[in-house]
Motif scaffolding. Structure first.
Motif, mmCIF file in Angstrom:
data_model
loop_
_atom_site.group_PDB
_atom_site.id
_atom_site.type_symbol
_atom_site.label_atom_id
_atom_site.label_comp_id
_atom_site.label_asym_id
_atom_site.label_seq_id
_atom_site.Cartn_x
_atom_site.Cartn_y
_atom_site.Cartn_z
ATOM 1 N N GLY A 25 0.748 -1.339 0.039
ATOM 2 C CA GLY A 25 0.038 0.024 -0.027
ATOM 3 C C GLY A 25 0.878 1.270 0.181
ATOM 4 O O GLY A 25 0.343 2.162 -0.564
ATOM 5 N N LYS A 26 2.138 1.132 0.679
ATOM 6 C CA LYS A 26 2.837 2.621 0.643
ATOM 7 C C LYS A 26 3.542 2.604 -0.557
ATOM 8 O O LYS A 26 3.464 3.940 -0.876
ATOM 9 C CB LYS A 26 3.754 2.338 1.801
ATOM 10 C CG LYS A 26 3.326 2.348 3.201
ATOM 11 C CD LYS A 26 4.625 2.152 4.476
ATOM 12 C CE LYS A 26 3.906 2.378 5.582
ATOM 13 N NZ LYS A 26 5.041 2.159 6.628
ATOM 14 N N LEU A 27 3.705 1.704 -1.275
ATOM 15 C CA LEU A 27 4.469 1.746 -2.480
ATOM 16 C C LEU A 27 3.363 2.330 -3.414
ATOM 17 O O LEU A 27 3.629 3.292 -4.242
ATOM 18 C CB LEU A 27 5.108 0.584 -3.040
ATOM 19 C CG LEU A 27 5.666 0.627 -4.364
ATOM 20 C CD1 LEU A 27 6.743 1.839 -4.356
ATOM 21 C CD2 LEU A 27 6.131 -0.827 -4.821
ATOM 22 N N LYS A 28 2.128 2.008 -3.426
ATOM 23 C CA LYS A 28 1.095 2.379 -4.329
ATOM 24 C C LYS A 28 0.846 3.956 -4.133
ATOM 25 O O LYS A 28 0.696 4.513 -5.219
ATOM 26 C CB LYS A 28 -0.151 1.792 -4.230
ATOM 27 C CG LYS A 28 -0.142 0.070 -4.621
ATOM 28 C CD LYS A 28 -1.544 -0.338 -4.908
ATOM 29 C CE LYS A 28 -1.849 -0.893 -3.356
ATOM 30 N NZ LYS A 28 -3.192 -1.610 -3.594
ATOM 31 N N LEU A 29 1.029 4.422 -2.708
ATOM 32 C CA LEU A 29 0.877 5.644 -2.677
ATOM 33 C C LEU A 29 1.853 6.671 -2.985
ATOM 34 O O LEU A 29 1.546 7.843 -3.562
ATOM 35 C CB LEU A 29 0.360 5.912 -1.147
ATOM 36 C CG LEU A 29 0.422 7.306 -0.749
ATOM 37 C CD1 LEU A 29 -0.988 8.070 -1.185
ATOM 38 C CD2 LEU A 29 0.233 7.256 0.958
ATOM 39 N N ARG A 58 12.777 17.173 -6.871
ATOM 40 C CA ARG A 58 13.295 16.869 -5.619
ATOM 41 C C ARG A 58 12.475 16.118 -4.668
ATOM 42 O O ARG A 58 12.726 15.101 -3.844
ATOM 43 C CB ARG A 58 13.788 18.006 -4.817
ATOM 44 C CG ARG A 58 15.375 18.496 -5.138
ATOM 45 C CD ARG A 58 16.039 19.141 -4.108
ATOM 46 N NE ARG A 58 15.348 20.373 -3.183
ATOM 47 C CZ ARG A 58 15.348 21.581 -3.894
ATOM 48 N NH1 ARG A 58 15.655 21.926 -4.740
ATOM 49 N NH2 ARG A 58 14.725 22.560 -2.717
ATOM 50 N N ASN A 59 11.062 16.501 -4.750
ATOM 51 C CA ASN A 59 9.941 15.811 -3.968
ATOM 52 C C ASN A 59 9.740 14.370 -4.536
ATOM 53 O O ASN A 59 9.496 13.544 -3.716
ATOM 54 C CB ASN A 59 8.746 16.434 -3.972
ATOM 55 C CG ASN A 59 8.680 17.936 -3.195
ATOM 56 O OD1 ASN A 59 9.484 17.752 -2.236
ATOM 57 N ND2 ASN A 59 7.946 18.659 -3.331
ATOM 58 N N ILE A 60 10.144 14.292 -5.938
ATOM 59 C CA ILE A 60 10.015 12.955 -6.344
ATOM 60 C C ILE A 60 11.029 12.076 -6.168
ATOM 61 O O ILE A 60 10.834 11.020 -5.851
ATOM 62 C CB ILE A 60 9.719 13.221 -8.212
ATOM 63 C CG1 ILE A 60 8.358 13.782 -8.327
ATOM 64 C CG2 ILE A 60 10.029 11.944 -8.676
ATOM 65 C CD1 ILE A 60 8.176 14.215 -9.969
ATOM 66 N N GLY A 61 12.166 12.575 -6.061
ATOM 67 C CA GLY A 61 13.409 11.882 -5.776
ATOM 68 C C GLY A 61 13.375 11.504 -4.471
ATOM 69 O O GLY A 61 13.798 10.159 -4.104
ATOM 70 N N VAL A 91 12.661 6.715 -0.531
ATOM 71 C CA VAL A 91 12.206 5.994 0.654
ATOM 72 C C VAL A 91 11.896 4.793 0.431
ATOM 73 O O VAL A 91 11.906 3.737 0.998
ATOM 74 C CB VAL A 91 10.835 6.820 1.091
ATOM 75 C CG1 VAL A 91 10.167 6.053 2.237
ATOM 76 C CG2 VAL A 91 11.390 8.186 1.876
ATOM 77 N N ASN A 92 11.213 4.418 -0.852
ATOM 78 C CA ASN A 92 11.015 3.126 -1.236
ATOM 79 C C ASN A 92 12.030 2.218 -2.078
ATOM 80 O O ASN A 92 11.833 1.357 -2.924
ATOM 81 C CB ASN A 92 9.778 3.177 -2.061
ATOM 82 C CG ASN A 92 8.698 3.359 -1.237
ATOM 83 O OD1 ASN A 92 7.874 2.588 -0.523
ATOM 84 N ND2 ASN A 92 8.259 4.765 -1.183
ATOM 85 N N ASN A 93 13.329 2.718 -2.131
ATOM 86 C CA ASN A 93 14.659 2.216 -2.953
ATOM 87 C C ASN A 93 14.325 2.243 -4.262
ATOM 88 O O ASN A 93 14.883 1.296 -4.976
ATOM 89 C CB ASN A 93 14.780 0.784 -2.432
ATOM 90 C CG ASN A 93 14.855 0.396 -0.926
ATOM 91 O OD1 ASN A 93 15.848 1.358 -0.431
ATOM 92 N ND2 ASN A 93 14.467 -0.378 -0.235
ATOM 93 N N GLY A 94 13.673 3.422 -4.671
ATOM 94 C CA GLY A 94 13.502 3.438 -6.029
ATOM 95 C C GLY A 94 14.783 4.317 -6.520
ATOM 96 O O GLY A 94 15.344 4.925 -6.013
ATOM 97 N N VAL A 95 14.514 4.126 -8.014
ATOM 98 C CA VAL A 95 15.826 5.046 -8.831
ATOM 99 C C VAL A 95 14.979 5.777 -9.860
ATOM 100 O O VAL A 95 14.167 5.606 -10.595
ATOM 101 C CB VAL A 95 16.777 4.173 -9.611
ATOM 102 C CG1 VAL A 95 17.574 4.616 -10.270
ATOM 103 C CG2 VAL A 95 17.390 3.107 -8.461
ATOM 104 N N VAL A 96 15.270 7.223 -9.787
ATOM 105 C CA VAL A 96 14.793 8.204 -10.713
ATOM 106 C C VAL A 96 15.728 8.502 -11.901
ATOM 107 O O VAL A 96 16.698 8.824 -11.479
ATOM 108 C CB VAL A 96 14.201 9.456 -9.951
ATOM 109 C CG1 VAL A 96 13.871 10.458 -10.741
ATOM 110 C CG2 VAL A 96 13.371 9.235 -8.734
ATOM 111 N N ASN A 97 15.093 8.523 -13.075
ATOM 112 C CA ASN A 97 15.825 8.883 -14.171
ATOM 113 C C ASN A 97 14.884 10.094 -15.138
ATOM 114 O O ASN A 97 13.715 9.754 -15.004
ATOM 115 C CB ASN A 97 16.139 7.860 -15.137
ATOM 116 C CG ASN A 97 17.253 6.854 -14.468
ATOM 117 O OD1 ASN A 97 18.641 7.504 -14.297
ATOM 118 N ND2 ASN A 97 16.994 5.631 -14.265
#
Length: 763
Positions: free
Chosen positions: A672-676, A732-735, A740-746
């Motif tokens: 659920g946290k990842l979906k949010l 920066r908000n997106i990053g 927080v969820n171990n994601g990588v932004v490009n």
């Protein structure tokens, strides 16, 4: 006595009858049959010795044919030098009958004793002839000689031996015993108690009685036995048993019936005990040999060889002439056989190859060390050609400077040797690993002295050789503030535990390093802790990197905090502007309409309706504002439905086409946290597109592939230089949310080419 004037017939051996008529008519054939089938030689002669007729037994006895006999004189096959022969011939001349013992001579010259019975008779023509029967008495003579020898021995035994001599009369059943050995042999003070065969049998051991009875019956009823041998246990007067051996001779009458048995009884108790002890020892030996886990063997030489033969000659001779003469099954199984019998007689060279120098060395040491070696290794071959490694002990048997045989034992150490080789290989491999390992590996004793250190360790502490550190105390390399803790760790390890510690050292040339060590007890063969084995690595760069990362984390945390605060302020500003510029104006207009309605005498329906519409509009604006501020109830409507509602809302207020692509994603498997987080990232990016991109189309894509959940928001707007815009508040908000969820932004964007935001999460 007057010579008989009528023909006489020949009578069987031993009978003496004269003057019987010889009737040819009707009985001649019967007479001839009797003569021809007789086992005694028959001769029909003229009284001067000329031979007229013989039977087949004569040819068998003397070796002449019937024709040859007719050319001979009796002197050619009966020794006439015996003076008894002349006397017998004279007696026959006078009485018409004679019987004597003489010497026969066979065709081959062999002389043998014979018994001659001869009768003179007148044939029908009035010619004086003789009928002579000759019997080979060689066996009888031998029996008589044996009896004479037996009598001599009997007399000698009675006089010279301590044995008890006895004579059993089978007709009366009485046993006569002579000598003074009754008590010594039988353990009886008088012969009266055992003077008969029946009384004697009462004292036989119960386990021997039937056997002795059977043997006696066999001897008594045997047609030809001349001697006997008995062994039995006999009860003494005191109740104990003696082992008795009886040997003697059997006496027969003329009819061959046994009438007496004469023997000597000997007490063989001590001999039996010795024999039983030897037999028991032999049984123990055989049991030991068969049950031994070692191969036991005896090697024989075809012919003994002198011990002073040159060494090369001894070795070659052994390989050529030695063979397995005795062994146990264990020995055989070492070569792939099941039983010792399969190996007996096998040449030495079949199992111990001559071309192996270790085997030659084994034999060289055997001959040079006084024909005895211990713990010698040989490399031999089993029946399938596989190598067998054996550990041998061997002792040679030398008699009169000649070696004839050797005894030995051996153990199969093939697996042990392979294990030793594997261990040696493992040790070499381990030493190679230790020598080439980039970490410091060392042994330290209880006092902290360094016993051993690999090259990598020497390099860490700036030592040019092992001699600089071996025997030195390891604590001297540790900085003072860590030494006490290092000593405690050593004590803990020597109590049987594992120890770990981080500390700093100063090398021999002054360089300081951060170290991490892992120590375990090192045990000797007896299982005692003799040293401490330490594996120590240089973590200086790791510590510096961690410090750098910590500093970077602090900076990142500040940036994240700043982005959160900025985002909150942005939302508050937007909320304030929305309330002030939109909702507040609507509510103010509503208030004005209501006031105007209240001032008139009559209520104005048009103003009330307008106020109602304005209130509804205000409520709608508040609803839209709340949706942008409050997180969607994704657990109830789902991420895909929430994104569709977001797209519909955007379409109502903006001329923007939004397409959502959903591929291989099961919402139930997404936390659920990842979906949010995904919803807020897409919402934030859509705000950026609406405010800055001037785009007409937006494609939102969410797909799962290879354990990655990929979120993409792509627009066809005016684009920008991605490197210049990375520090914007929205990005920066997106990053921050992705991190927080171990994601990588490009971000992929160029001026005039639109923009694509790609965020990947592990799943």
């Amino acid at each position: 006595m007057k010579r008989p004037s009528k023909p006489l017939s020949w009578l069987p051996h031993g009978q003496k009858s004269h003057g019987l008529k010889f009737i040819l008519t009707g009985k001649e054939e019967k007479y001839k049959s009797l003569v021809e089938n007789s086992i005694h030689a028959f001769f029909l002669t003229i009284t001067d010795g000329t031979i007229l007729e013989t039977n087949n037994a004569a040819s068998v006895m003397f070796g002449y044919t019937a024709a040859e006999f007719k050319t001979l004189h009796r002197s050619d096959f009966i020794d006439h030098n015996d003076p008894e022969l002349a006397k017998a011939l004279e007696l026959r001349k006078q009485t018409g009958f004679a019987m004597l013992e003489a010497t026969g001579i066979r065709k081959n010259g062999e002389r043998f004793p014979v018994e001659i019975t001869s009768t003179i008779f007148m044939d029908t023509d009035g010619v004086e002839k003789s009928s002579t029967m000759v019997s080979d008495i060689s066996e009888r003579k031998q029996a008589i000689s044996a009896m004479q020898l037996s009598n001599e021995r009997y007399n000698l035994v009675v006089k010279a031996t301590n044995n008890l001599v006895w004579d059993w009369d089978l007709e009366s059943g009485d046993i006569y015993r002579s000598g003074n050995s009754l008590a010594a042999v039988y353990g009886h003070s008088a012969n009266d108690s055992i003077c008969s065969i029946d009384r004697w049998k009462e004292y036989l051991h119960p386990q021997d009685k039937d056997r002795i009875n059977n043997l006696l019956e066999q001897y008594i009823h045997s047609p030809s036995e001349t001697s006997f041998h008995l062994e039995y246990r006999f009860r003494r007067e005191d109740g104990s048993y003696a082992f008795i051996q009886d040997k003697g001779y059997i006496i027969r009458n003329r009819q061959g019936k046994v009438i007496r048995m004469i023997g000597a009884a000997e007490d063989i108790s001590e001999r039996k005990k010795t024999a039983m002890a030897i037999e028991e020892s032999e049984q123990r030996y055989k049991m030991f040999v068969q049950q031994s886990t070692e191969g036991i063997w005896r090697i024989e030489l075809d012919k003994a060889i002198h011990i002073h033969t040159p060494l090369d000659g001894l070795i070659k001779y052994c390989y050529k002439n030695a063979y397995i003469a005795e062994c146990n099954d264990t020995f055989a199984k070492m070569y792939g056989f099941e039983k010792a019998s399969e190996v007996i007689g096998m040449p030495l060279h079949k199992i111990m190859p001559e071309d192996n120098p270790d085997n030659i060395g084994y034999l060289v040491r055997f001959f040079n060390n006084g024909f005895k070696v211990e713990n010698e290794v040989s490399y031999e071959t089993d029946k399938d050609g596989n190598q067998v490694i054996l550990l041998n002990n061997m002792v040679g048997i030398v008699e009169g400077d000649y070696i004839k045989r050797a005894w030995g034992t051996q153990r199969n150490i093939t697996e042990q040797k392979k294990a030793e080789e594997a261990l040696a290989e493992s040790e070499n491999r381990l030493r190679t690993i230790i020598q080439t390992d980039p970490e410091c590996i060392k042994l330290v004793n209880r006092e902290g002295m360094i016993l051993e250190m690999n090259p990598a360790g020497l390099a860490m502490i700036e030592a040019e050789s092992a001699e600089q550190v071996i025997g030195k105390n390891a604590c001297q390399l540790v900085l003072p503030q860590y030494q006490e803790e290092f000593r405690k760790m050593m004590q803990y390890v020597f109590e049987g535990n594992e120890g770990k510690m981080n500390f700093r050292i100063r090398g021999l040339k002054g360089r300081e390093l951060c170290m991490e060590t892992h120590c375990v007890p090192f045990r000797n063969a007896a299982g005692e802790i003799s040293a401490m084995l330490c594996v120590t690595r240089d973590i200086t760069e790791k510590v510096l990197l961690e410090n750098s990362l910590n500093e970077e984390r602090k900076i990142r945390h500040r940036q994240l905090t700043e982005a959160v605060i900025t985002g909150q302020e942005k939302e508050r500003t937007q909320l304030g502007e929305e309330l002030h510029d939109n909702i507040n104006q609507i509510l103010a207009s509503t208030k004005l309409y209501l006031e105007c309605t209240l001032k008139g005498d009559k209520p104005r329906t048009d103003l009330i309706n307008e106020s109602k519409l304005l209130v509804e509009k205000a409520m709608s604006e508040i609803r839209k504002l709340s949706k942008t501020l409050l997180p969607p109830s994704l657990g109830e409507v789902g991420l895909l439905q929430a994104l569709n509602e977001l797209a519909d809302l955007i379409k109502q207020t903006n001329e923007l086409s939004v397409l959502i692509h959903w591929n291989n994603v099961n919402e139930n498997e997404v936390p659920g946290k990842l979906k949010l987080t995904i919803f807020r990232i897409i919402q934030e990016q859509m705000n950026n597109v609406i405010k800055h991109a001037e785009a007409k189309h937006v494609a939102i894509s969410i797909e799962r592939q290879n354990n990655l959940l990929t979120v993409s928001v792509k627009d066809d707007g005016k684009g920008f230089e991605a490197e210049l815009k990375r520090n914007g508040v929205g990005l920066r908000n997106i990053g921050s949310r992705a991190e927080v969820n171990n994601g990588v932004v490009n971000i992929y964007s160029k001026p005039g080419a639109g923009c694509e935001l790609v965020v990947q999460f592990p799943c």
